[in-house]
Design a protein around this motif. Structure first.
Motif, PDB file in Angstrom:
ATOM      1  N   HIS A  10       0.822  -1.220   0.000  1.00  0.00           N
ATOM      2  CA  HIS A  10       0.000   0.000   0.000  1.00  0.00           C
ATOM      3  C   HIS A  10       0.845   1.255   0.000  1.00  0.00           C
ATOM      4  CE1 HIS A  10      -3.291  -2.686   0.649  1.00  0.00           C
ATOM      5  NE2 HIS A  10      -2.706  -3.169   1.714  1.00  0.00           N
ATOM      6  N   ASP A  13       1.670   9.400  11.207  1.00  0.00           N
ATOM      7  CA  ASP A  13       0.785   8.269  11.511  1.00  0.00           C
ATOM      8  C   ASP A  13       0.668   7.340  10.319  1.00  0.00           C
ATOM      9  OD1 ASP A  13       0.391   9.103  14.022  1.00  0.00           O
ATOM     10  OD2 ASP A  13      -1.520  10.119  13.640  1.00  0.00           O
ATOM     11  N   HIS A  14       0.585   7.924   9.132  1.00  0.00           N
ATOM     12  CA  HIS A  14       0.512   7.114   7.924  1.00  0.00           C
ATOM     13  C   HIS A  14       1.776   6.267   7.770  1.00  0.00           C
ATOM     14  CE1 HIS A  14      -0.694   6.900   3.401  1.00  0.00           C
ATOM     15  NE2 HIS A  14      -0.466   5.726   3.935  1.00  0.00           N
ATOM     16  N   ARG A  58       1.644   3.331   9.965  1.00  0.00           N
ATOM     17  CA  ARG A  58       0.806   2.250   9.424  1.00  0.00           C
ATOM     18  C   ARG A  58       1.569   1.440   8.385  1.00  0.00           C
ATOM     19  NH1 ARG A  58      -3.251   6.048   9.867  1.00  0.00           N
ATOM     20  NH2 ARG A  58      -3.263   6.608   7.663  1.00  0.00           N
ATOM     21  N   ASP A 113       3.927  -0.805  10.200  1.00  0.00           N
ATOM     22  CA  ASP A 113       3.154  -1.927  10.750  1.00  0.00           C
ATOM     23  C   ASP A 113       2.966  -3.014   9.708  1.00  0.00           C
ATOM     24  OD1 ASP A 113       2.410  -2.174  13.326  1.00  0.00           O
ATOM     25  OD2 ASP A 113       0.765  -0.721  13.207  1.00  0.00           O
ATOM     26  N   GLU A 114       2.574  -2.544   8.528  1.00  0.00           N
ATOM     27  CA  GLU A 114       2.347  -3.444   7.398  1.00  0.00           C
ATOM     28  C   GLU A 114       3.616  -4.228   7.076  1.00  0.00           C
ATOM     29  OE1 GLU A 114      -0.272  -4.633   4.189  1.00  0.00           O
ATOM     30  OE2 GLU A 114      -0.719  -3.025   5.610  1.00  0.00           O
ATOM     31  N   GLU A 165       4.205  -6.900   9.556  1.00  0.00           N
ATOM     32  CA  GLU A 165       3.327  -8.046   9.349  1.00  0.00           C
ATOM     33  C   GLU A 165       3.815  -8.942   8.216  1.00  0.00           C
ATOM     34  OE1 GLU A 165      -0.822  -6.706   9.105  1.00  0.00           O
ATOM     35  OE2 GLU A 165      -0.416  -5.996  11.159  1.00  0.00           O
ATOM     36  N   ILE A 220       5.140   2.799  18.424  1.00  0.00           N
ATOM     37  CA  ILE A 220       5.274   1.849  17.327  1.00  0.00           C
ATOM     38  C   ILE A 220       6.249   0.696  17.568  1.00  0.00           C
ATOM     39  CG2 ILE A 220       6.933   3.384  16.175  1.00  0.00           C
ATOM     40  CD1 ILE A 220       4.540   1.662  13.993  1.00  0.00           C
TER      41      ILE A 220
END
Lengths: 509, 324
Positions: A130, A178-179, A182, A185-186, A189, A207
């Protein structure tokens, strides 16, 4: 025992006589986000540059994915699956996104085939993580948030399993940050390992899984993030207890000291950098101007302080009215009662190859007390310098020493000392604590509050939102050269200011 | 009139050759971030060596090879001083120019004893005009045939090489992998280094091309245009090539047009009819000077920003070092 992505053992790195890394060891688990905190100059960036092959360690060993390797260049690091997003982006401004990503990975003499193949691969990566971005856009047309995304894509394109981010949020609005989180985070994962270098404790707590603390070139602690807190980390960073919040009494604004009306500024290429800015600063209050770097704050500061000529609008300072017809320079502004701590101490505030004593009189060197009949009164200069160094806790307190030999924090204290000791009616401060260690930050903040309490007016411009929020009584937010809104500090919250910094009117949001 | 125009255009092409070759060489160096106004020195050195070697071996081609050699030697000297040793690039260029100016005269005197000249080369040791196929046959066809005969045919091989160098340079700089490295190195060397490409290696490669082209531009002067070398033969052409490159904003085709424009002004100057025309406008004794200085005035005017701003590669003139 979990997989270890990175093991650094006893890394040493000296620059001349300065020890940047001293027996530093670090272990990073695979598939985690590992934070490294420390003050400016604690050696975080140096350590990562050693890992990325940018600097060569004087001694020590490196293992990646539990295999010992030698990293001699960025090329070796890329081969080992390490990618780095530098604090100052390593992008060629005039190239497209695609060209930047391809650079260094081309095969064959002609570019055509490489560009086509990588365009496809990029599309795939964008979807997987993304990370949408227009691959044919030229870098200098992209906002910084997107440029950073290109850097991340660049690393992933090179097959990075371990991603190092050096102070990634310095240039971002809170929303953009913040973006970014994310995205991180991705990545976690998907099994990637992320190393996050920062001096912002909020980010560490938000984070990371693990955190390591560096102080003066040494690794002083390793913690699981869930088992520590901001206070403990701050204490580890500085080596003693620190107050994270600045204590101050409510402001008692008095008469208007500075008023700016309809100020506009166009730069050399005709771009409107400051658009119709009006505001007032009263005695006994601190007005903070928040905003992401490059939204007209510097141009506004330079105009108010007389460095740039006033193009249109009106500035009133202590009953002196300045319009575009008056020819006023920085020296005149000083005579009107303004003192100015410039944004960039090394470029504008100091002559670093000169002695401390010479720097401490810069701009005030025509003062009769510093001058004899023909030559300068050196005794008076040294005496005044020693006094100021003592008041402002500048170490070492040696007026003969060249300024370049002082640390960033002490250099900044010298500039602040020079400007504050004149007891001005109005203090204009740009980025008072950029690149300054926590100890000095605390000191400079207390001095600024003391000025306010002595019924002086303070205009503070900073890109550090925390600093603006803890010091100011009133906050103005700049975006694209305009004042987007005004908030009273006592009822301000970060997300409201963040939206204004991103150019979103709060009514609209 | 039509014939005059053809002759002026023909002269323009001939005059533009050293400008073209040197400007293309300059593009390589400057796109990689290395300032090069040592083109003047390379041109002068190339002219001398080409003439000397051609005289000894009676071969223009060996002369050309010699000029390429001296061009490379000069550009490597520049590279050693300014890339490896991170010296001031401008000073290094000045040194090369002065060095070439002195050395060519001293050696010419020592070897040939003709006051800084080299002996006149016989036909066999020069680059001569080549008649393209069917040129003679097409000569009488109006317009197309005339252009083919006067303009396109009948030049020496270096003219064709120079005009071939332009698309080749453009392809290398903009369409090849090496070109991407080259441009990136000139814009942001730190970024290049972090992708694992060696900045200094790229700059040396660029300087290699620079030396080849710079040396060749000199060979044209002494073994094709004239048949001998004479003191200060380049006479500022290297600087003018650099100016053309800047006017052309470091782009091969634009630089080519700038070179042609300058050359046209020189070609016009050589036509007596033009002086006749200007008689009423400019004082007689100034006509030649006026025409002669026009390329330089044009350069100043263009550089002052009247015809769009020329933006140099960002990292030009900065030696690369990562450990500060």
């Amino acid at each position: 025992m979990p997989n270890l992505a990175i093991q650094l053992t006893d890394i040493n790195k000296n620059f001349g006589s300065v020890c940047a890394n001293k027996n530093v060891s670090l272990t990073v688990e695979s598939g985690t986000i590992h934070g490294i905190v420390g003050e400016n100059g604690a050696g975080k960036s140096t350590l990562m540059c050693v890992l990325y092959g940018f600097y060569h360690a004087d001694s020590g060993s490196i293992a990646v994915q539990e295999k010992p390797i030698v990293i001699r260049s960025a090329h070796d690091a890329i081969q080992a699956g390490i990618g780095m997003v530098h604090q100052h982006f390593m992008l060629v401004d005039t190239f497209t996104v695609l060209e930047n990503v391809v650079l260094g990975t081309e095969s064959g003499i002609s570019l055509k085939e490489s560009l086509r193949a990588s365009a496809e691969e990029l599309k795939r990566l964008e979807q997987e993580y993304h990370l949408e971005v227009d691959i044919n856009a030229t870098i200098n047309t992209l906002p910084v948030g997107l440029q950073q995304r290109v850097e991340i894509l660049k690393a992933l394109y090179r097959g990075a399993e371990i991603l190092i981010l050096d102070e990634p949020t310095g240039v971002l609005t809170p929303q953009e940050a913040d973006h970014l989180f994310r995205i991180l985070d991705e990545l976690r994962e998907q099994g990637k390992t992320v190393i996050l270098i920062t001096h912002k404790l909020r980010e560490i707590m938000a984070i990371t899984d693990y955190v390591s603390v560096m102080r003066q070139g040494e690794m002083v602690a390793n913690r699981k993030t869930s088992e520590t807190n901001r206070e403990e980390l701050a204490e580890l960073m500085v080596g003693r207890k620190v107050l994270l919040r600045v204590d101050k009494a409510p402001a008692k604004p008095g008469r208007t000291v500075l008023s700016v009306e309809h100020l506009d500024f166009k730069d050399k290429s005709g771009v409107n950098r400051v658009k119709d800015v009006s505001f007032e600063v009263h005695a006994g209050e601190i007005v903070g101007i928040a905003g992401v770097s490059g939204n007209g704050q510097s141009e506004l500061l330079d105009t108010i302080t007389g460095i740039n000529p006033l193009q249109s609008g009106k500035i009133k300072i202590n009953d002196q009215t300045i319009t575009s017809d008056s020819s006023v320079d920085a020296a005149a502004m000083r005579r009107f009662g303004m003192a100015h701590v410039p944004e960039d101490r090394q470029r504008m505030g100091l002559v670093t190859s000169f002695a401390a004593s010479e720097n401490i009189i810069l701009g005030y060197h025509k003062d009769p007390s510093y001058n004899g009949l023909i030559e300068m009164n050196n005794d008076a200069i040294y005496k005044s310098c020693s006094e100021q160094m003592e008041h402002f806790d500048v170490r070492p307190g040696n007026p003969y020493l060249r300024v370049s030999l002082f640390s960033g924090g002490n250099q900044q204290k010298m500039v602040v000392a020079r400007e504050m000791e004149r007891n001005p009616e109005l203090l204009v401060v740009g980025q008072p604590t950029r690149g300054v260690d926590i100890g000095a930050i605390e000191f400079i903040h207390r001095q600024i509050i003391a000025m306010r309490d002595a019924d002086k007016a303070v205009l503070l411009v900073s890109v550090e939102l925390d600093e603006i929020m803890s010091l100011s009584d009133r906050i103005l937010v700049m975006f694209d050269g305009q004042i987007m809104g005004e908030v009273m500090a006592k009822d301000a919250n970060e997300s409201e200011i963040g939206l204004l910094m991103a150019g979103v009117h709060t009514e609209a949001a | 009139m039509w014939n005059d125009i053809l002759l002026i255009l023909d002269g323009t092409l001939r005059i533009s050759v050293p400008f073209l070759l040197a400007a293309m060489g300059g593009i390589f160096a400057e796109r990689s971030g290395v300032i090069d106004f040592g083109l003047e020195g390379k041109m002068l050195g190339g002219a001398f060596v080409a003439a000397a070697v051609a005289h000894w071996t009676q071969s223009a081609w060996l002369g050309l090879l010699g000029s390429i050699g001296i061009g490379i030697i000069f550009s490597m000297m520049h590279g050693f001083a300014s890339v490896t040793k991170q010296g001031n690039q401008v000073v290094s260029c000045v040194a090369i120019n002065i060095f070439a100016m002195g050395l060519t005269v001293v050696l010419a005197n020592a070897w040939f004893g003709m006051g800084g000249k080299t002996p006149q080369l016989p036909k066999e040791a020069r680059f001569l005009s080549i008649e393209l196929p069917f040129a003679e046959a097409m000569r009488d066809i109006p317009v197309i045939g005339e252009i083919y005969y006067e303009l396109i045919s009948g030049h020496n091989i270096l003219v064709y090489i120079a005009f071939l160098a332009v698309p080749i340079t453009a392809w290398v700089v903009f369409k090849s992998s090496f070109g991407l490295h080259l441009r990136a190195t000139g814009e942001n060397p730190l970024a290049v280094d972090t992708t694992g490409i060696s900045v200094n290696k790229t700059r040396y490669q660029a300087l290699l091309f620079n030396g080849i082209l710079g040396g060749m531009s000199g060979a044209y002067l002494s073994t094709a245009h004239l048949g001998f070398f004479v003191k200060d033969m380049s006479a500022g052409k290297g600087y003018l090539a650099l100016a053309a490159m800047i006017v052309g904003k470091w782009r091969p085709y634009s630089a080519m047009f700038a070179c042609l424009l300058f050359s046209a002004l020189f070609a016009i100057k050589d036509k007596p009819e033009i002086s006749e025309m200007l008689k009423g406008l400019v004082p007689l004794n100034l006509i030649e000077s006026f025409l002669e200085m026009s390329p330089y005035i044009l350069t100043v005017v263009i550089l002052a920003g009247f015809v769009g701003r020329a933006v140099a590669p960002k990292a030009i003139g900065q030696p690369f070092s990562k450990e500060k």
